[in-house]
Each structure stands twice: as C-alpha cells, then as structure tokens.
Motif scaffolding. Sequence first.
Motif, PDB file in Angstrom:
ATOM      1  N   LYS A   1       0.932  -1.173   0.053  1.00 43.23           N
ATOM      2  CA  LYS A   1      -0.114   0.088  -0.256  1.00 43.23           C
ATOM      3  C   LYS A   1       1.268   0.902  -0.127  1.00 43.23           C
ATOM      4  O   LYS A   1       0.845   2.633  -0.735  1.00 43.23           O
ATOM      5  N   SER A   2       1.809   1.164   0.919  1.00 44.25           N
ATOM      6  CA  SER A   2       2.719   2.413   0.589  1.00 44.25           C
ATOM      7  C   SER A   2       4.077   2.605  -0.587  1.00 44.25           C
ATOM      8  O   SER A   2       3.949   3.484  -1.003  1.00 44.25           O
ATOM      9  N   ILE A   3       3.732   1.699  -1.273  1.00 45.12           N
ATOM     10  CA  ILE A   3       4.336   2.354  -2.935  1.00 45.12           C
ATOM     11  C   ILE A   3       3.345   2.121  -3.636  1.00 45.12           C
ATOM     12  O   ILE A   3       4.003   1.859  -4.979  1.00 45.12           O
ATOM     13  N   GLY A   4       1.749   2.012  -3.277  1.00 43.34           N
ATOM     14  CA  GLY A   4       0.917   2.381  -4.602  1.00 43.34           C
ATOM     15  C   GLY A   4       0.566   0.598  -5.450  1.00 43.34           C
ATOM     16  O   GLY A   4      -0.061   1.051  -5.884  1.00 43.34           O
ATOM     17  N   GLN A   5       1.268  -0.471  -4.952  1.00 43.33           N
ATOM     18  CA  GLN A   5       1.236  -1.390  -6.106  1.00 43.33           C
ATOM     19  C   GLN A   5      -0.323  -2.322  -5.243  1.00 43.33           C
ATOM     20  O   GLN A   5      -0.480  -2.331  -3.578  1.00 43.33           O
ATOM     21  N   ALA A   6      -1.063  -3.363  -6.055  1.00 39.48           N
ATOM     22  CA  ALA A   6      -1.977  -3.915  -5.506  1.00 39.48           C
ATOM     23  C   ALA A   6      -1.172  -4.852  -4.381  1.00 39.48           C
ATOM     24  O   ALA A   6      -0.330  -5.579  -4.092  1.00 39.48           O
ATOM     25  N   LEU A   7      -2.850  -5.131  -4.042  1.00 36.65           N
ATOM     26  CA  LEU A   7      -2.452  -6.294  -2.492  1.00 36.65           C
ATOM     27  C   LEU A   7      -2.510  -7.506  -3.166  1.00 36.65           C
ATOM     28  O   LEU A   7      -3.253  -7.757  -3.342  1.00 36.65           O
ATOM     29  N   PRO A   8      -1.380  -8.474  -3.184  1.00 35.33           N
ATOM     30  CA  PRO A   8      -1.902  -9.521  -3.540  1.00 35.33           C
ATOM     31  C   PRO A   8      -1.765 -10.249  -2.958  1.00 35.33           C
ATOM     32  O   PRO A   8      -2.504 -10.608  -1.743  1.00 35.33           O
ATOM     33  N   TYR A   9      -3.010 -11.632  -2.988  1.00 38.70           N
ATOM     34  CA  TYR A   9      -2.763 -12.897  -2.328  1.00 38.70           C
ATOM     35  C   TYR A   9      -1.778 -13.802  -2.144  1.00 38.70           C
ATOM     36  O   TYR A   9      -0.924 -14.089  -3.125  1.00 38.70           O
ATOM     37  N   PRO A  10      -2.032 -14.733  -0.969  1.00 32.21           N
ATOM     38  CA  PRO A  10      -0.684 -15.661  -0.744  1.00 32.21           C
ATOM     39  C   PRO A  10      -0.699 -16.555  -1.927  1.00 32.21           C
ATOM     40  O   PRO A  10      -1.504 -16.960  -2.406  1.00 32.21           O
ATOM     41  N   ASP A  11       0.056 -17.353  -1.965  1.00 29.34           N
ATOM     42  CA  ASP A  11       0.283 -18.088  -3.112  1.00 29.34           C
ATOM     43  C   ASP A  11       0.942 -19.501  -1.799  1.00 29.34           C
ATOM     44  O   ASP A  11       2.097 -19.848  -1.540  1.00 29.34           O
ATOM     45  N   ASN A  12      -0.407 -20.227  -2.127  1.00 23.07           N
ATOM     46  CA  ASN A  12       0.125 -21.466  -1.287  1.00 23.07           C
ATOM     47  C   ASN A  12       0.592 -22.740  -1.561  1.00 23.07           C
ATOM     48  O   ASN A  12       0.634 -23.951  -1.040  1.00 23.07           O
ATOM     49  N   SER A  13       0.962 -22.169  -2.569  1.00 20.31           N
ATOM     50  CA  SER A  13       2.503 -23.513  -3.629  1.00 20.31           C
ATOM     51  C   SER A  13       3.743 -23.095  -2.913  1.00 20.31           C
ATOM     52  O   SER A  13       4.421 -24.417  -2.834  1.00 20.31           O
ATOM     53  N   LEU A  14       3.784 -22.806  -2.086  1.00 15.81           N
ATOM     54  CA  LEU A  14       4.801 -21.886  -1.584  1.00 15.81           C
ATOM     55  C   LEU A  14       5.106 -22.060   0.081  1.00 15.81           C
ATOM     56  O   LEU A  14       4.379 -21.374   0.921  1.00 15.81           O
ATOM     57  N   ASP A  15       6.506 -21.793   0.935  1.00 20.45           N
ATOM     58  CA  ASP A  15       6.736 -22.478   1.909  1.00 20.45           C
ATOM     59  C   ASP A  15       6.624 -20.567   2.788  1.00 20.45           C
ATOM     60  O   ASP A  15       6.533 -19.967   1.602  1.00 20.45           O
ATOM     61  N   TYR A  16       6.984 -20.758   3.869  1.00 25.55           N
ATOM     62  CA  TYR A  16       6.291 -19.833   4.534  1.00 25.55           C
ATOM     63  C   TYR A  16       7.095 -18.389   4.223  1.00 25.55           C
ATOM     64  O   TYR A  16       6.438 -17.059   3.652  1.00 25.55           O
ATOM     65  N   SER A  17       8.722 -18.295   3.877  1.00 26.84           N
ATOM     66  CA  SER A  17       9.747 -17.235   3.576  1.00 26.84           C
ATOM     67  C   SER A  17       9.349 -17.172   2.237  1.00 26.84           C
ATOM     68  O   SER A  17       9.194 -16.348   2.337  1.00 26.84           O
ATOM     69  N   THR A  18       9.126 -18.362   1.767  1.00 24.66           N
ATOM     70  CA  THR A  18       8.751 -17.976   0.059  1.00 24.66           C
ATOM     71  C   THR A  18       7.725 -16.684  -0.940  1.00 24.66           C
ATOM     72  O   THR A  18       7.518 -16.025  -1.085  1.00 24.66           O
ATOM     73  N   ASN A  19       6.497 -17.390  -0.259  1.00 26.90           N
ATOM     74  CA  ASN A  19       5.022 -17.025   0.222  1.00 26.90           C
ATOM     75  C   ASN A  19       5.085 -15.217   0.823  1.00 26.90           C
ATOM     76  O   ASN A  19       5.131 -14.455  -0.530  1.00 26.90           O
ATOM     77  N   PHE A  20       6.371 -15.081   1.775  1.00 26.04           N
ATOM     78  CA  PHE A  20       6.192 -13.909   1.747  1.00 26.04           C
ATOM     79  C   PHE A  20       6.665 -13.071   1.335  1.00 26.04           C
ATOM     80  O   PHE A  20       6.632 -11.267   0.752  1.00 26.04           O
ATOM     81  N   LEU A  21       8.491 -13.525   1.167  1.00 26.08           N
ATOM     82  CA  LEU A  21       8.814 -12.782  -0.481  1.00 26.08           C
ATOM     83  C   LEU A  21       7.844 -11.959  -1.635  1.00 26.08           C
ATOM     84  O   LEU A  21       8.595 -11.578  -2.025  1.00 26.08           O
ATOM     85  N   LYS A  22       7.565 -13.147  -2.111  1.00 24.01           N
ATOM     86  CA  LYS A  22       6.738 -13.504  -2.988  1.00 24.01           C
ATOM     87  C   LYS A  22       5.609 -12.038  -3.104  1.00 24.01           C
ATOM     88  O   LYS A  22       5.169 -10.979  -4.350  1.00 24.01           O
ATOM     89  N   MET A  23       4.817 -12.349  -1.723  1.00 20.46           N
ATOM     90  CA  MET A  23       4.210 -10.831  -1.874  1.00 20.46           C
ATOM     91  C   MET A  23       4.590  -9.763  -1.257  1.00 20.46           C
ATOM     92  O   MET A  23       3.843  -8.513  -2.150  1.00 20.46           O
ATOM     93  N   MET A  24       6.078  -9.564  -1.245  1.00 21.76           N
ATOM     94  CA  MET A  24       6.443  -8.072  -0.961  1.00 21.76           C
ATOM     95  C   MET A  24       6.937  -7.414  -2.509  1.00 21.76           C
ATOM     96  O   MET A  24       6.468  -6.104  -2.646  1.00 21.76           O
ATOM     97  N   PHE A  25       7.315  -8.359  -2.747  1.00 22.37           N
ATOM     98  CA  PHE A  25       7.984  -8.044  -4.189  1.00 22.37           C
ATOM     99  C   PHE A  25       7.644  -8.144  -5.971  1.00 22.37           C
ATOM    100  O   PHE A  25       8.273  -7.623  -6.729  1.00 22.37           O
ATOM    101  N   GLY A  26       6.663  -9.451  -5.491  1.00 21.08           N
ATOM    102  CA  GLY A  26       6.635  -9.514  -6.962  1.00 21.08           C
ATOM    103  C   GLY A  26       5.375  -8.573  -7.615  1.00 21.08           C
ATOM    104  O   GLY A  26       4.465  -7.822  -6.557  1.00 21.08           O
ATOM    105  N   THR A  27       5.031  -9.264  -8.637  1.00 20.91           N
ATOM    106  CA  THR A  27       3.502  -7.904  -9.174  1.00 20.91           C
ATOM    107  C   THR A  27       2.835  -8.649 -10.272  1.00 20.91           C
ATOM    108  O   THR A  27       3.056 -10.553 -10.252  1.00 20.91           O
ATOM    109  N   PRO A  28       1.135  -8.249  -9.949  1.00 28.53           N
ATOM    110  CA  PRO A  28       0.184  -9.529 -10.902  1.00 28.53           C
ATOM    111  C   PRO A  28       0.599  -9.201 -12.149  1.00 28.53           C
ATOM    112  O   PRO A  28       0.370 -10.065 -13.457  1.00 28.53           O
TER     113      PRO A  28
END
Length: 428
Positions: A178-205
């Motif tokens: 939200k602070s950088i004006g990007q879409a709020l992502p959905y978690p990816d259930n195929s990933l482990d905890y840390s990988t999922n978090f990093l993807k939510m943080m730095f991935g884009t749709p």
Amino acid sequence: MVETAKLTYQGKTYEFPVIEGTLGEKAIDIGSLRKETGLITFDPGFMSTGSCKSSITFLDGEKGILLYRGIPIDQLAEKSSFIETAYLLIYGELPTSEQLADFNYHIIHHSMVHESIKSFYDGFPINSHPMAVCSAVVGSLATFYQDELNVRDDREIEIAIHRLMAKLPTIAAYSYKKSIGQALPYPDNSLDYSTNFLKMMFGTPCEAYEVDPVAAKALEVLLILHADHEQNCSTSSVRLVGSSMCNLFASVSAAIYALWGPLHGGANQAVIEMLQTIADNGGDVHKYVEKAKDPKDPFRLMGFGHRVYKNFDPRSKIIKTMAHDVLEKSVTKEPLLEIALKLEEVALKEDYFIDKKLYPNVDFYSGLIYKALNFPVNMFPVMFAMGRLPGWIAQWKELQEDDDFRIGRPRQIYTGTQTRDYIPIKNR
Ligand code: SDX
C-alpha cells in the motif's frame, strides 16, 4: 531441604524460599513478602525481578547461550525451518512429520485475510509506519474472529494461533505494498512461509516472480533467530495484557507496539539510520564512538548493549556471518557493512564498552541483511515482529495454562503530595 534466603528488618528475621530453575538460575520467592513484612520490592526495569517460570527459552547472558525448548539456537538456525521452530516453541517438542504437515497445512490455508480488511489500508496515511499498521490490523482480527476470543477454550486458541501465524505475513506485506501504491497480492499456497512472504512483498500481478532461494533461506534463519527471547519488553507486554484473560489477537497487537520502540525491536531500523548518518558524515566511526561514550550526549550506539547478554549475543554472531555471505553475493557493494565492521572493531577496543559489557546485539547486523533483501528500513521492525510471533504466542499460551495464573498488577512507591483538600477555582 529447601534453600532459603533470610531478610532482617527492624530487628526481625524473615526467611523466604529460594527456587532453582532447570539450568541453575536461582530466585527468592518473595510472594509473601508484603504480607509478612509490610514491605514491597522496588526494581525499576525489573533488573533483578523474575515475572514467571517458563520452560520455553533459556538465556545465559554471561556465556552467550540461547536455547529454544532446550535446543541451542545455532542448531535450529542450521537445521530447522521457521514453521518447525514455531511448532517447537508453541507446543514444546519438535513435531513429527505428520504434526509438521498438519501445522503447516493450517497456516497455509489461513493465510488470506478477510476481503474487507483490505479497505483498512485505504484509510491509513500513505506514510504510516508499518508497525502501527500491522498492530492495528492484527488487533482488528478480534473483530473478525469473535468465536476465538475465549482464552480457556483450547480449540479456539488453536485456531487463533493458526490464523495469527498465517496472516501476519499477509498483513505485513500489505502494509508495504500500500505504501508504494501497488496491488495487495494474494498469498500463494504452493510456496513455503518465507518464499510466499517474499513473493507477496516483491512480486507484482504483471509477471511471474521467482523468489531467490538464497534470500528465502536468509529470511528463514533470521525469523528463527528472532523467534523468542525470554521475558523481553514485548513478551512481557503480551503476558501482562494476556493476564487479564484478554484474547490472543489483542495481546499480540500490544506486543507489536512494544517491539516498535527504538530501544527494542525498532533498534534494527535505528542501526541502519545510524550507520547511514555516519556514512553521510564522512564515515568517522571514532567520532560516534566518542559521542556514545559521552554521558552528556544522548547518542547511543544502536545495536549495542543488552539487558541480559554481557557477552556476544549468540544471534548476532550468526547474523554477522550471514551478512557477509549474503552481501558477498549481492551485486552492489554495501558501504554500511564496512562501517558496521569498523564501528564494532573500534567500539570493542574501548574501555567504556568493555567495562559496561556492551557487545553487538541481534539488531546490529540484521538490518544489513534486510537491506540486502531490498526491504525498506521501516519494514525492519516488522520482520522482527514476524520472527517473534511464535515466541509471543508460546509465552501467552504458557501463561494461560499456568497453575499460578493471576492478573499482573505490580505495586508502586508513591512519591506524590501529602493528602490535601480541593481548592475552589476562585481561590487558585
Ligand atoms: C532487543 O531484552 C531482550 O531480550 C531484547 C531483544 C530480544 O530479542 O527481545 O534482545 C531485542 O531489544 C535488543 C536491544 C536493541 N536495542 C538497542 O540496540 C538500543 C541500544 N542499546 C540500549 O539502549 C541498551 O543497551 C538496552 C536498552 C539494550 C539495554 O538497556 P539497559 O539494560 O537498561 O542498560 P542501560 O541503558 O542501563 O545501560 C547500562 C550502561 C549505561 O551507562 P551508565 O548509566 O551505567 O553510565 O551502558 C550504557 C548506558 O548509558 N549503554 C550504552 C549503550 N547501551 C547501554 N552506551 C552507549 N551505547 C549503547 N548502545
């Protein structure tokens, strides 16, 4: 034969039992002190005061030892996963493969937040600190899960544990996106905890995003190293709030706020800001060490010192090595690492730091890794909160199950005025 400690006061001698912990820590049980003597103890900051018995974590500040449920932190950092370590802290034993799979399944399948939570982020000012956002949103979970507020119902507590572990990464990632004006992502259930978090943080749709496994591993280790630490400020907060039989969501929300302070978890952000200030002022570490030593100067070396560790913080040693490994691989040289290493070298030769036993603590190097992983500085305390979450949960749960459970209500020494009468305003 119970060992006792004697207190002589106004010509009378009182005896109090001495209790001993599993690894030799001893305490005087003064529970009956006021009843027997009319005296209370006075110990601002609880320098010599134990608030509870706990079987979760053990620290030896003199020897630099840190154990989670008896297992040395370096073994868990090397061999365990964050979810497995969280299970160990919360339930007391390393899980079987079935227990781990079940715990992990519940955490993965609770990782989405209620859609209406997304609208909260529209209300926060764009430059809100993510610790304020995360604490507010975590506290709001008590409004969505009103059937999980009974602190004496094991099933409700279990679901609340799964939901908190699962949703904090999503809540945290949303505070950044939200602070950088990007879409709020959905978690990816195929990933482990840390990988999922990093993807939510730095991935884009807009495109597939592959998380660097080196980054995910570094995050896992950092989360494990931060997972619990006895009765630190934020854990004492989660216990005190929980001692009123307040629900887990609200108790953890309070702990996030306590962790935010620059003397506690906010120090990892303050360290980077300090290193940047030193870099911006020519990199003269000697000048800042002198400032830190000057009692008239409020400047402190952030990331140095600890209430318990009077030797190296065992976590700091692991993180320092990791910082080297991660930064060596990063394409851009990290000038702040050079300054941190120089600052440590200079400070640890100074009598001021040697005499006061001030060593680098967990926050001194962790920020350099978060920075290398492209986290913005204000997200560093949030990373600490994500790591500390299983510890807060474990300590809150242990409190609720404690046979000695009672509301925390310290005494005080009153230093105000003598009794006096109200003065009508016309006479003031
Ligand atoms: C964390 O408790 C935990 O377990 C916390 C934690 C966890 O995992 O939960 O380990 C995480 O919070 C680590 C600490 C992060 N904070 C910082 O790095 C902030 C900088 N450090 C401090 O402000 C301080 O060292 C504390 C808060 C960590 C500890 O404070 P204490 O135990 O109350 O010690 P103190 O402030 O009384 O200091 C003792 C002396 C003082 O000098 P005198 O008054 O005796 O002359 O040491 C000095 C202090 O001035 N001192 C420092 C210093 N830290 C202490 N001087 C310069 N720089 C510093 N960093």
